[in-house]
Structures are given as structure tokens and as C-alpha cells.
Design an enzyme around this catalytic site. Structure first.
Site, PDB file in Angstrom:
ATOM      1  N   HIS A 119       0.834   5.139   1.159  1.00 24.61           N
ATOM      2  CA  HIS A 119       0.148   6.130   1.998  1.00 24.61           C
ATOM      3  C   HIS A 119       0.194   7.489   1.304  1.00 24.61           C
ATOM      4  CE1 HIS A 119       0.274   3.945   6.013  1.00 24.61           C
ATOM      5  NE2 HIS A 119       1.194   3.261   5.361  1.00 24.61           N
ATOM      6  N   HIS A 133       0.835  -1.205   0.000  1.00 27.56           N
ATOM      7  CA  HIS A 133       0.000   0.000   0.000  1.00 27.56           C
ATOM      8  C   HIS A 133       0.866   1.249   0.000  1.00 27.56           C
ATOM      9  CE1 HIS A 133       0.615  -1.437   4.111  1.00 27.56           C
ATOM     10  NE2 HIS A 133       0.658  -0.167   4.488  1.00 27.56           N
TER      11      HIS A 133
HETATM   12  P1  5GP Z   1       1.728   0.103   7.425  1.00 22.84           P
HETATM   13  O1  5GP Z   1       1.528  -1.352   7.055  1.00 22.84           O
HETATM   14  O2  5GP Z   1       2.288   0.910   6.287  1.00 22.84           O
HETATM   15  O3  5GP Z   1       2.534   0.254   8.669  1.00 22.84           O
HETATM   16  O4  5GP Z   1       0.347   0.755   7.740  1.00 22.84           O
HETATM   17  C1  5GP Z   1      -0.879   0.079   7.670  1.00 22.84           C
HETATM   18  C2  5GP Z   1      -1.952   1.118   7.711  1.00 22.84           C
HETATM   19  O5  5GP Z   1      -3.193   0.481   7.486  1.00 22.84           O
HETATM   20  C3  5GP Z   1      -2.055   1.866   9.054  1.00 22.84           C
HETATM   21  O6  5GP Z   1      -1.950   3.264   8.825  1.00 22.84           O
HETATM   22  C4  5GP Z   1      -3.435   1.469   9.582  1.00 22.84           C
HETATM   23  O7  5GP Z   1      -4.086   2.502  10.259  1.00 22.84           O
HETATM   24  C5  5GP Z   1      -4.168   1.052   8.325  1.00 22.84           C
HETATM   25  N1  5GP Z   1      -5.189   0.021   8.531  1.00 22.84           N
HETATM   26  C6  5GP Z   1      -5.034  -1.141   9.204  1.00 22.84           C
HETATM   27  N2  5GP Z   1      -6.177  -1.857   9.188  1.00 22.84           N
HETATM   28  C7  5GP Z   1      -7.075  -1.134   8.477  1.00 22.84           C
HETATM   29  C8  5GP Z   1      -8.445  -1.350   8.115  1.00 22.84           C
HETATM   30  O8  5GP Z   1      -9.068  -2.368   8.427  1.00 22.84           O
HETATM   31  N3  5GP Z   1      -9.048  -0.373   7.387  1.00 22.84           N
HETATM   32  C9  5GP Z   1      -8.387   0.768   7.003  1.00 22.84           C
HETATM   33  N4  5GP Z   1      -9.085   1.662   6.296  1.00 22.84           N
HETATM   34  N5  5GP Z   1      -7.100   1.000   7.327  1.00 22.84           N
HETATM   35  C10 5GP Z   1      -6.445   0.064   8.049  1.00 22.84           C
END
Ligand code: 5GP
Ligand code: ZN
Length: 133
Positions: A100, A98
Site C-alpha cells: 500500500h 501488495h
Molecule cells: P489488505 O489485503 O492489505 O488488507 O488490503 C486489500 C486492499 O485491496 C484494500 O485496501 C481494498 O480496498 C483493496 N481492494 C480489494 N478489492 C479490490 C479491487 O477489486 N480493486 C481494487 N482496486 N482494490 C481492491
């Protein structure tokens, strides 16, 4: 599609999300725990664990969508800039690639999360801009 992946579940509708943009290749939705107002994630619909698995044409497409969304959301959010971020390895919490998109605000004002819905509810024009490109 990976059975135990939360982002795959968002793609197939098993987990709800606040969608900002969607096409055949990718999906953009609001982060559930935003760092700033309008914090958005763009994911490929197909499961790729991280940036090393992601085919370069999909990465290119995701960045094209990001640039269009940044442009479209600027007026709605009244942000002054953006930070784009990709986590990897121990920094990456969700193992489905993903990107951001974090809007930044000069005055650092954080509007209530519920306001995102209002600001982003009319995303039809975004679809049209990208599909027409
Ligand atoms: P990373 O993997 O880059 O550390 O961040 C994962 C991101 O996904 C986080 O900012 C978190 O808030 C977001 N996230 C995790 N689970 C969900 C979800 O079920 N729905 C949404 N919309 N965001 C999510
Ligand atoms: Zn997945």
C-alpha cells in the site's frame, strides 16, 4: 495466475482497475476503497500469496517503483508525506502480495475519489522514468 484471486483477475484484465503504473514485473493501481486520496497498491503480476513467498528481487523492484511513484505523485496530489504498508496473516484481506502507498495530507483534506482519475491520468512520464532507470 490463480483462478479465484481478484488481484490476478486485475492483472489479466478480467476486473477493471485504475492503473497508475505497469511494467513486466508489477502493476500499480488505485485502491477501490481508499484511506486517503491517491491510495495506491503495487502488486507483482505473478501470484505470490504474501511477503514470505515473494522473491527478494521482486520485493526490491516493487520498492524501487514505489519510490519513483511517490516522487512523481507528490506534485500531482499535493500530499505532504506517505505511509507504506504491507499486511500479513489475519490483517491481509487479499492473499496476493501488495504494497500500500498511502499519501498523507497535512490538512487531512480528502478530495472526491473521481478526482484521482484526473490527477493520475497522465502517467506516461512515470513509465519512462522507471524504464530508463
Ligand atoms: P489488505 O489485503 O492489505 O488488507 O488490503 C486489500 C486492499 O485491496 C484494500 O485496501 C481494498 O480496498 C483493496 N481492494 C480489494 N478489492 C479490490 C479491487 O477489486 N480493486 C481494487 N482496486 N482494490 C481492491
Ligand atoms: Zn493472485
Amino acid at each position: 495466475m490463480k483462478e479465484d484471486c481478484i488481484f490476478c483477475k486485475i492483472v489479466n484484465g478480467k476486473i477493471p482497475s485504475m492503473k497508475v503504473y505497469e511494467d513486466d514485473v508489477c502493476l500499480a493501481y488505485l485502491d477501490i476503497n481508499p484511506d486517503s486520496d491517491g491510495h495506491t497498491l503495487i502488486i507483482p503480476k505473478k501470484h505470490y500469496t504474501d511477503i514470505y513467498e515473494l522473491p527478494k528481487e521482486v520485493l526490491q523492484h516493487i520498492f524501487d517503483v514505489a519510490k519513483t511513484l511517490m516522487n512523481d505523485l507528490k506534485g500531482k496530489l499535493n500530499c505532504t508525506g506517505y505511509t507504506l504498508m504491507i499486511n500479513y496473516g489475519s490483517s491481509q484481506e487479499v492473499k496476493h502480495f501488495h504494497l500500500h502507498i498511502k499519501p498523507q495530507y497535512e490538512d487531512k483534506k480528502f478530495v472526491e475519489f473521481i478526482k484521482h482519475k484526473e490527477l493520475l491520468k497522465d502517467t506516461k512520464e512515470v513509465h519512462e522514468i522507471i524504464k530508463g532507470a
